[in-house]
Design an enzyme around this catalytic site. Structure first.
Site, PDB file in Angstrom:
ATOM      1  N   ASN A  45      39.582  91.076  76.585  1.00 25.01           N
ATOM      2  CA  ASN A  45      39.057  91.793  77.748  1.00 25.01           C
ATOM      3  C   ASN A  45      39.715  91.244  79.010  1.00 25.01           C
ATOM      4  OD1 ASN A  45      37.144  93.434  79.296  1.00 25.01           O
ATOM      5  ND2 ASN A  45      36.100  91.508  79.803  1.00 25.01           N
ATOM      6  N   HIS A  72      38.976  90.678  82.997  1.00 22.45           N
ATOM      7  CA  HIS A  72      37.853  90.643  83.942  1.00 22.45           C
ATOM      8  C   HIS A  72      38.369  90.191  85.313  1.00 22.45           C
ATOM      9  CE1 HIS A  72      33.730  90.439  85.283  1.00 22.45           C
ATOM     10  NE2 HIS A  72      34.012  89.284  85.846  1.00 22.45           N
ATOM     11  N   MET A  76      33.478  99.518  80.254  1.00 23.79           N
ATOM     12  CA  MET A  76      32.317  98.985  80.958  1.00 23.79           C
ATOM     13  C   MET A  76      31.062  98.932  80.082  1.00 23.79           C
ATOM     14  SD  MET A  76      34.004  98.180  83.500  1.00 23.79           S
ATOM     15  CE  MET A  76      33.040  97.710  84.930  1.00 23.79           C
ATOM     16  N   ILE A 128      29.020  96.505  76.861  1.00 22.31           N
ATOM     17  CA  ILE A 128      28.979  95.234  76.136  1.00 22.31           C
ATOM     18  C   ILE A 128      28.978  95.536  74.645  1.00 22.31           C
ATOM     19  CG2 ILE A 128      27.566  93.198  75.697  1.00 22.31           C
ATOM     20  CD1 ILE A 128      26.545  93.745  78.704  1.00 22.31           C
ATOM     21  N   LEU A 129      29.956  94.977  73.946  1.00 17.20           N
ATOM     22  CA  LEU A 129      30.053  95.226  72.504  1.00 17.20           C
ATOM     23  C   LEU A 129      29.273  94.160  71.744  1.00 17.20           C
ATOM     24  CD1 LEU A 129      33.818  96.162  72.409  1.00 17.20           C
ATOM     25  CD2 LEU A 129      31.895  97.715  71.960  1.00 17.20           C
ATOM     26  N   GLY A 153      41.884 103.535  84.477  1.00 16.90           N
ATOM     27  CA  GLY A 153      42.962 103.327  83.506  1.00 16.90           C
ATOM     28  C   GLY A 153      44.238 102.732  84.066  1.00 16.90           C
TER      29      GLY A 153
HETATM   30  C1  GAR Z   1      39.606  96.297  86.391  1.00 16.95           C
HETATM   31  O1  GAR Z   1      39.574  95.647  87.645  1.00 16.95           O
HETATM   32  C2  GAR Z   1      39.008  95.419  85.308  1.00 16.95           C
HETATM   33  O2  GAR Z   1      39.317  94.056  85.482  1.00 16.95           O
HETATM   34  C3  GAR Z   1      37.535  95.665  85.506  1.00 16.95           C
HETATM   35  O3  GAR Z   1      37.436  97.056  85.743  1.00 16.95           O
HETATM   36  C4  GAR Z   1      38.643  97.491  86.376  1.00 16.95           C
HETATM   37  C5  GAR Z   1      39.214  98.648  85.578  1.00 16.95           C
HETATM   38  O4  GAR Z   1      40.317  99.206  86.223  1.00 16.95           O
HETATM   39  N1  GAR Z   1      36.777  95.285  84.358  1.00 16.95           N
HETATM   40  C6  GAR Z   1      35.567  94.738  84.420  1.00 16.95           C
HETATM   41  O5  GAR Z   1      34.969  94.551  85.456  1.00 16.95           O
HETATM   42  C7  GAR Z   1      34.969  94.363  83.065  1.00 16.95           C
HETATM   43  N2  GAR Z   1      33.855  93.477  83.229  1.00 16.95           N
HETATM   44  P1  GAR Z   1      41.308 100.179  85.474  1.00 16.95           P
HETATM   45  O6  GAR Z   1      40.421 101.235  84.779  1.00 16.95           O
HETATM   46  O7  GAR Z   1      42.128 100.790  86.563  1.00 16.95           O
HETATM   47  O8  GAR Z   1      42.104  99.381  84.493  1.00 16.95           O
END
Ligand code: GAR
Length: 216
Positions: free
Chosen positions: A107, A109, A90, A92-93, A12
């Protein structure tokens, strides 16, 4: 002002960046609801601390993906959500969810898509030997990590980088480009035409962040 719903699965830190940007008065948005698909997510602790409404909706509580997605959409609609923000969500919608918020799901990424889509994007970049990577905020469509790009930030990949050191470098930009994007939606400046997204009035042609950041 835009009313957002945020979907999370874990740590988060991007949610925290949104909360902090609102508190600092840089981001004109209100968080209607945070939904976690994981009851143990640290993100939920952040919500409790900040006094943000939150709930847990887990996939395993539903017999089908469609029912799970309907529950997510109903909860968000119930709070008047105008923009859905996937912040480390995490899953896929599918079309059942996306059709409830057409072109209003974004989103973050941790790569320059279309490079390094899917899981462990930072590890993929290090192992591939890429010399730059970064992060992207995009509109979510039915493809995986491949929807229309709103903003990207570029960071160098150093020979000594590990997935962890590269993740940290990328994360510092994630925490800026995600609130910036929400602010652009709040200002009604995001125009989507097919694959091309243009932010009205934004300064293009600058690096490492294109289009240029404003207050973030
Ligand atoms: C982040 O690095 C985000 O970009 C990635 O998960 C992490 C979540 O961190 N998302 C993905 O890989 C989606 N494909 P957080 O929970 O600390 O925001």
């Amino acid at each position: 002002m835009v009313r957002i719903g945020v979907l999370v699965s874990g740590r988060g830190s991007n949610l925290q960046a949104i909360i902090d940007s609102i508190k600092e008065g840089k981001l004109e948005a209100e968080i209607g609801l945070v939904i976690s698909d994981n009851r143990n997510a640290t993100a939920l602790e952040r919500c409790r601390k900040a006094g943000v409404d939150h709930t847990v909706i887990e996939r395993r509580s539903f017999s089908s993906k469609a029912d799970f997605e309907r529950s997510l959409a109903d909860s968000l609609k119930g709070r008047g959500t105008q923009l859905v923000v996937l912040a480390g969500f995490m899953r896929i919608l599918g079309p059942d969810f996306l059709s409830s918020f057409p072109q209003r799901v974004i989103n973050i990424h941790p790569s320059l898509i279309p490079a390094f889509q899917g899981l462990e994007a930072q590890k993929q970049a290090v192992e591939f030997g890429a010399k730059v990577s970064g992060c992207t905020v995009h509109i979510v469509d039915e493809s995986v990590d491949a929807g229309p790009v709103i903003i990207q930030a570029v960071v160098p990949v150093k020979p000594e980088d590990t997935p962890e050191t590269l993740s940290d470098r990328i994360l510092s930009y994630e925490h800026r480009i995600l609130p910036q994007t929400i602010q652009w939606f709040s200002e009604g400046r995001v125009q989507v035409e097919g694959r091309k997204v243009v932010v009205k009035g934004a300064k293009y042609g600058t690096l490492p962040v294109n289009p240029a950041l404003e207050k973030f």
